[in-house]
Design an enzyme around this catalytic site. Structure first.
Site, mmCIF file in Angstrom:
data_model
loop_
_atom_site.group_PDB
_atom_site.id
_atom_site.type_symbol
_atom_site.label_atom_id
_atom_site.label_comp_id
_atom_site.label_asym_id
_atom_site.label_seq_id
_atom_site.Cartn_x
_atom_site.Cartn_y
_atom_site.Cartn_z
ATOM 1 N N ASP A 314 -4.282 -15.303 -18.832
ATOM 2 C CA ASP A 314 -4.750 -14.051 -18.249
ATOM 3 C C ASP A 314 -6.004 -13.538 -18.951
ATOM 4 O O ASP A 314 -6.153 -13.675 -20.163
ATOM 5 C CB ASP A 314 -3.632 -13.007 -18.371
ATOM 6 C CG ASP A 314 -3.998 -11.684 -17.720
ATOM 7 O OD1 ASP A 314 -4.233 -11.682 -16.502
ATOM 8 O OD2 ASP A 314 -4.049 -10.666 -18.431
ATOM 9 N N GLU A 367 -7.841 -17.631 -15.791
ATOM 10 C CA GLU A 367 -8.298 -16.541 -14.939
ATOM 11 C C GLU A 367 -9.588 -16.034 -15.584
ATOM 12 O O GLU A 367 -9.558 -15.220 -16.498
ATOM 13 C CB GLU A 367 -7.265 -15.414 -14.852
ATOM 14 C CG GLU A 367 -7.668 -14.357 -13.831
ATOM 15 C CD GLU A 367 -7.413 -12.922 -14.283
ATOM 16 O OE1 GLU A 367 -7.764 -12.004 -13.537
ATOM 17 O OE2 GLU A 367 -6.898 -12.712 -15.396
#
Length: 634
Positions: A314, A367
């Site tokens: 993330d 990401e």
């Protein structure tokens, strides 16, 4: 009187590795471990707290009283405190009470290596083990043998707390999900599920992205072994498991990692590097050896102990840039005057090297929303070493295009074609994730313009375009049946919508697209290579039509794709074809079974020796409204 016996699980070699930041199985040593010493069963505790003056284990077994069970500091300047408490059993609640050397600060912390935590809002750690009899040998073996990226990779992104709720809006348990979710994912044909963070987190509105228990699956849904059952059942059904992993930041909750022993132990001491203004959270100190070992050990832990098949990392962009969300004067350039965080770059490279060296068939997915170069390229060529990267530019441009009324699309075709100018610079995954269906952005279905028929035709076209565009796929839960409302983490998806034909049609088309993706090698064998894609015509702006060829290893299995982005039916629409023979329709998003109008081509279409689009042959097709159609060669 101290009731803790002297004992250690550490060797000198362990300590050397830890200090060097090279111990990647720290969970085997640090934390709470049920063991037997001299015939007596109990629990061995070890915690890293180099600035501590004293550390004691407090819990329900000593009425949370400090000083009764004091750990002893190791002599080797590692900063590790350890000891064995006899007769302590599985299920005991505990924390570490730490008296700091700095200003007599006292902290009471959950165990950073705890395997299980109390159910929030309670915050204690729980003595536990990871004993479990796995039954996924066939999956694990096949994963090792199929470790390339030339395979179908279609991901269903799930927030466990809101996929489906039970009576009175209660959470489903891991064991209930092991029945319902597994059956549903198998039915719809996704190859993988991606779980939004399941590591323990205190605050539901964070969706799990503010972690306090990095080694513990959240107790909201059951025990650690219950989560293993969920993973095991997914594997037995032939479905891979990707876990969201958050090494980018952590909350400053009193029982968490922040200010752990009265010092900036896990977070960077410089506020410009150690605090995240967007999320009001703390940022790891990626230059500190022991912190790097903690994080990489954590990644290894989920792959080793829970059989995860991948980690989606993330907020990588926030880690890479020193000036991320910071104004002038709030950040300091690196030693070369640049904005890149060199410690982060080094950490991410090492993380990926360790994962790929130790686990066959897993993937790491970044990401990463910027144009940082070579994110998914090997470290030996200068890349960060990820397996894949989210294609955020494609996602933004595609949704921007689809939100336009169809009459205006002819002026914006470049928003779709632009992606092919950089599609093969990384190993891209195409994501329609949770971030696109919250905070007023509308659900994917309600982004589509037009009346109800056009909305759903556009949605079918969007998904058909996604599955025929190079790259792997990711779809957030609810999007696969045209959820009308934005995602709400506090309640179930709107499953009742499946009683309506348009919504069940979306589920049907996603199921068929997953099957098409898995059965047509041209859609996956070269999904990261320019050799797998060829434009037929990208310049028919006036009619808002794109045509292209997807290619696999065998030219006979190539597919022709034609997208009509308007509701106008095009009859006798000619496209150039590179060979003679016949075209056979294999997919039509306008099929009545999906809720379409049912306009279609003959079962066999003769290719003519008539030059067109710069090719020697051509064919005339009927293009249904707002549709994607696929054809194979005969």
């Amino acid at each position: 009187m101290n009731k803790v016996l002297t004992h250690s699980l550490f060797t000198d070699f362990d300590i050397d590795l830890f200090k060097a930041g090279k111990h990647f199985r720290l969970y085997e040593k640090l934390g709470a471990h049920l063991i037997e010493v001299d015939g007596v069963k109990g629990v061995y505790f070890a915690v890293w707290a180099p600035t501590a003056q004293s550390v004691s284990v407090v819990g329900d077994f000593n009425y949370w009283t400090g000083g009764e069970h004091l750990l002893q500091v190791r002599w080797d300047s590692s900063g590790i405190w350890e000891g064995f408490i006899p007769n302590l059993e599985k299920g005991a609640l505990y924390k570490y009470k730490i008296q700091s050397n700095i200003d007599s600060v006292v902290t009471e912390k959950a165990d950073p290596f705890s395997l299980y935590c109390e159910k929030p809002p309670h915050t204690a750690s729980v003595v536990w083990d990871l004993d479990y009899n796995w039954k996924d040998e066939n999956w694990m073996q096949s994963r090792q043998e199929n470790n390339g990226l030339d395979k179908p990779y279609s991901v269903y992104e799930v927030h466990l707390g809101s996929w489906k709720r039970g009576e009175n809006n209660r959470f489903l348990t891991y064991l209930e999900l092991a029945e319902d979710l597994v059956a549903y994912v198998k039915e719809t044909g996704f190859t993988h599920v991606e779980f939004m963070p399941i590591m323990e987190y205190p605050y539901d509105p964070s969706w799990g992205y503010q972690l306090t228990g990095y080694f513990a699956p959240t107790s909201r849904f059951g025990k650690p072994q219950d989560f293993m059952v969920l993973v095991d059942k997914l594997h037995q059904a032939g479905i891979g498991v990707i876990l969201d992993w958050v090494p980018s930041h952590f909350p400053d909750d009193a029982h968490g990692l922040g200010f752990f022993d009265g010092s900036n132990l896990y977070e960077h001491p410089d506020r410009r590097k150690g605090y995240h203004p967007d999320w009001k959270s703390l940022v790891f100190n990626y230059g500190r050896n022991e912190v790097r070992a903690f994080l990489i050990s954590n990644a290894v832990f989920w792959l080793q102990q829970y059989h995860a098949d991948g980690l989606r990392v993330d907020a990588v962009a926030s880690m890479l840039y020193l000036d991320y969300s910071r104004k002038e004067g709030e950040w300091e350039p690196n030693i070369y005057g640049g904005r890149e965080n060199l410690d982060t770059v080094s950490f991410l490279k090492e993380f990926n090297e360790v994962i790929y060296a130790n686990f066959n068939g897993v993937q790491t997915i970044a990401e990463e929303s910027t144009s940082f170069p070579m994110v998914s390229r090997p470290t030996f060529t200068g890349g960060l070493g990820f397996g894949m990267k989210w294609m955020m530019g494609w996602m933004h441009d595609t949704l921007k295009y689809f939100q336009k009324e169809t009459v205006y699309r002819k002026y914006h075709q470049n928003e779709l074609t632009f992606s092919m100018t950089y599609a093969f610079t990384e190993n891209f995954m195409l994501p329609f994730s949770h971030d696109e269906v919250v905070y007023g952005k509308k659900s994917v279905a309600n982004k589509m313009p037009g009346d109800e028929w056009q909305k759903f035709a556009n949605l079918r076209l969007l998904y058909g375009y996604m599955f025929t565009h190079p790259g792997t796929k990711l779809l957030f839960m609810g999007s696969e049946f045209g959820q009308s409302d934005e995602w709400n983490f506090e309640k179930s998806l709107d499953w009742h919508l499946l009683q309506y034909d348009y919504h069940s049609g979306i589920k049907k088309i996603i199921t068929d697209l997953n099957q098409l993706y898995k059965s047509q090698p041209a859609l996956y064998e070269k999904q990261f290579s320019g050799e797998g894609f060829e434009w037929i015509n990208y310049s028919d702006h006036q009619n808002a039509i794109l045509s292209y060829i997807r290619k696999g290893n065998n030219p006979k299995e190539n597919l022709v794709v034609v997208c009509n982005f308007t509701p106008v039916v095009r009859e006798n629409y000619r496209i150039g074809i590179p060979q003679k023979g016949k075209l056979v329709p294999v997919f039509n998003s306008d099929d009545k079974v999906y809720g379409g109008s049912g306009i279609s081509n003959p079962r066999s279409i003769k290719i003519e020796a008539s030059p067109y689009d710069g090719r020697d042959y051509s064919v005339e097709l009927i293009l249904p409204p707002l549709s994607v159609t696929l054809y194979s060669f005969e």
